[in-house]
Enzyme design. Sequence first.
Site, PDB file in Angstrom:
ATOM      1  N   ASP A 149      10.317   6.317  -9.761  1.00 35.97           N
ATOM      2  CA  ASP A 149       9.859   7.137 -11.063  1.00 35.97           C
ATOM      3  C   ASP A 149      10.445   8.181 -11.180  1.00 35.97           C
ATOM      4  OD1 ASP A 149       8.020   5.187 -11.936  1.00 35.97           O
ATOM      5  OD2 ASP A 149       6.504   6.039 -10.733  1.00 35.97           O
TER       6      ASP A 149
ATOM      7  N   LYS B 192      -0.721  -4.535  -3.208  1.00 33.60           N
ATOM      8  CA  LYS B 192      -1.960  -4.000  -2.876  1.00 33.60           C
ATOM      9  C   LYS B 192      -2.064  -2.639  -3.410  1.00 33.60           C
ATOM     10  CE  LYS B 192      -5.590  -3.349   0.025  1.00 33.60           C
ATOM     11  NZ  LYS B 192      -5.845  -2.051  -0.064  1.00 33.60           N
TER      12      LYS B 192
ATOM     13  N   SER C  21       1.005  -1.296  -0.078  1.00 32.08           N
ATOM     14  CA  SER C  21      -0.037  -0.215   0.294  1.00 32.08           C
ATOM     15  C   SER C  21       0.864   1.271  -0.046  1.00 32.08           C
ATOM     16  CB  SER C  21      -0.767  -0.019   0.923  1.00 32.08           C
ATOM     17  OG  SER C  21      -1.951   0.906   1.108  1.00 32.08           O
TER      18      SER C  21
END
Length: 684
Positions: A478, A492, A467
């Site tokens: 990124d 998740k 999560s």
Amino acid sequence: MSLLVVLRHTAFLTLVMLLSSAQLALAQIQPDDAQRQAALEVAESLRYGHYAETPLDDDWSQLAFQRYLEILDGQRAFLLESDVDEFRHLETRIDDIIFEGDLLPAYELYQRYHDRAEHRFEWLLDALDDGLDFTYESDMRLDLDRREAEWATSEDELDELWFKRLKNAALTLDISGQDDEQIEANLRQRYEGQLSRLRQTNGEDVFGLFMAAVTSSIDPHTEYLSPRQGESFDIQMRLSLEGIGAMLQSDGEYVKVTSLVPGGPADRAGVLEPADRIVGVGQEDEDVVNVVGMRLDEVVDLIRGPKGTVVRLEVVPAEAVDMTRSSTVEITRDTVDLEDQAAKGEIIKVEREDGIKRIGVINIPTFYVDFDAWQSGAEEFRSTTRDVAREVERLKGEGIDGLVLDLRNNGGGALQEANSLLGLFIDRGPTVQVRDARGRINLYGDTETGTLYDGPLAVLVNRLSASASEILAGAIQDYGRGLVLGSSTFGKGTVQTLNDLSHGQIKLTRAKFYRISGESTQHRGVEPDILFPDMVDPERIGESSLENALEWDTVQAVQYRHYGEPWEYLETLRSRHRERADSHPNFVYLQERVELARRMREEHTSVSLDREQRQREVEARDAEQLSVENRRRQALGMEPLEELIDARGEDDDEEPVERVQVTEAAAILADYAELTRRRLAGRF
């Protein structure tokens, strides 16, 4: 009259008795108006509120029907093929049943299962009354997993299956050292307990099972909560629950550990690990009660208890192929204190030709915030970001050459903390995209100008990083802000809300997380730049291991800047890592354990019911595991073990196996810092 005719006659009488019992029980276990209304509300929530927008039609009904059968009889050990065929008409009627509130057909299917199960437990107890006469000399084998097996076509076929199951249960206890009297007493307790719990089933229980089939056919995180379950859920959300600090889920007839609460009693004790199975629960000095076949909520109630009391658990380790390798552990119940989950930092020294490199490591067990203090406008309150910032300042003051954020076993928490924590390492920007069922995308991120730390950075993750952990790791990757190291994360990537119904509540998947690159974290998780072996089996733990999990997909990327280009150094970093890992005893051990566990899982799909053969198989598996363990110990200069023992929480190694992941992460980051310095100096 021939024996065959007698058997058929007996089977006919059994079926007559079952039908009579069903008619009697159905007069007591029937849906009420509150359940009918709740079923309609659940259906409306799924149709109009769920992220996936699944049409509740005949195709979906087939999925829900199969899921209902899996919940009732996943190992295909009670129902006959004729029973399933008799209720086959429900395959295309589940949608009609819940929208029309006509739940009786679903209750009738449950009742058939109920009566078959009641008959089977009575059959087992009758067999115990007749006395166990097992010689354990046989070429028979018992399949460990029957989820893909054909339904039995006759009672005789089920009798044969249950004879093997009974013999296996007795043999398992026999191998553990129990005598015939103890074996019979334990098995009688087990089957009498299962029969008693079965007979206590009420209409609310049946409704819960049926709703579980309806909701979990959509996705594994959408679920109906009965009024009792909703109350328990509220207690957990308030963190006032006292217990052992472990997340559990049903795994066939067993209860499996899925994760440990960081800083909780089980985590501190070091005697439980993810994918362990709990087969018995005892209070203080009382006898351990067998919980095989017991409902998850009942097992949780047994484990839960007042702070300071001791619970005894009989546990089968995750790596065990059969159930003969259980051991009993003790855990003192306690509440989880915020201080136990606070971020903590340290410095790891890495030797290099040009001197010692000091790499800071901050362990972040969860994403927490004192919501009450925050909402009241208090200037000082505890949060992950504040605690990490304090540790970063301390480590910077001690002259670190790089920083590792250790998110292993971090199951997530407050999303706002993932946003603000990223802000310590970037100068404003988006963190995550959240897409709702209508396709609308909201962007969340850090709005504060400036950074607290702009040096070399890495994030360490594993299969239990979930999560919010995945959101932070994905954003770091990124942005090119740092390296992601470890194993693939949980996956998740969905958001749930809890809505009240007229009867109970529904936890509903309403949205999905996407990285700023546009990729979902759902199902696939975050793939590290450099992979480490992980003892957690991804086929048993993680989103991809859950039935009907929503798939990975993408949305449009957002605009964001790159702070670095770590991917340009990956080939060199991986090569250096492999050189160290191939020669480090603990890394070699981890890789061998992972490969051994996979091979055992693939090869051992059944167990022998011959005692000597069973012993040989167990000893062969133990010998392989012992050999792997002793190669590690000898390479580290430790004394080898003479036999395989469960040394959890009692490891005499100065550096536990998992510690090598932290030290290697520090070494990789030191390499990365060196390579980036060379490039800046024009020497790369």
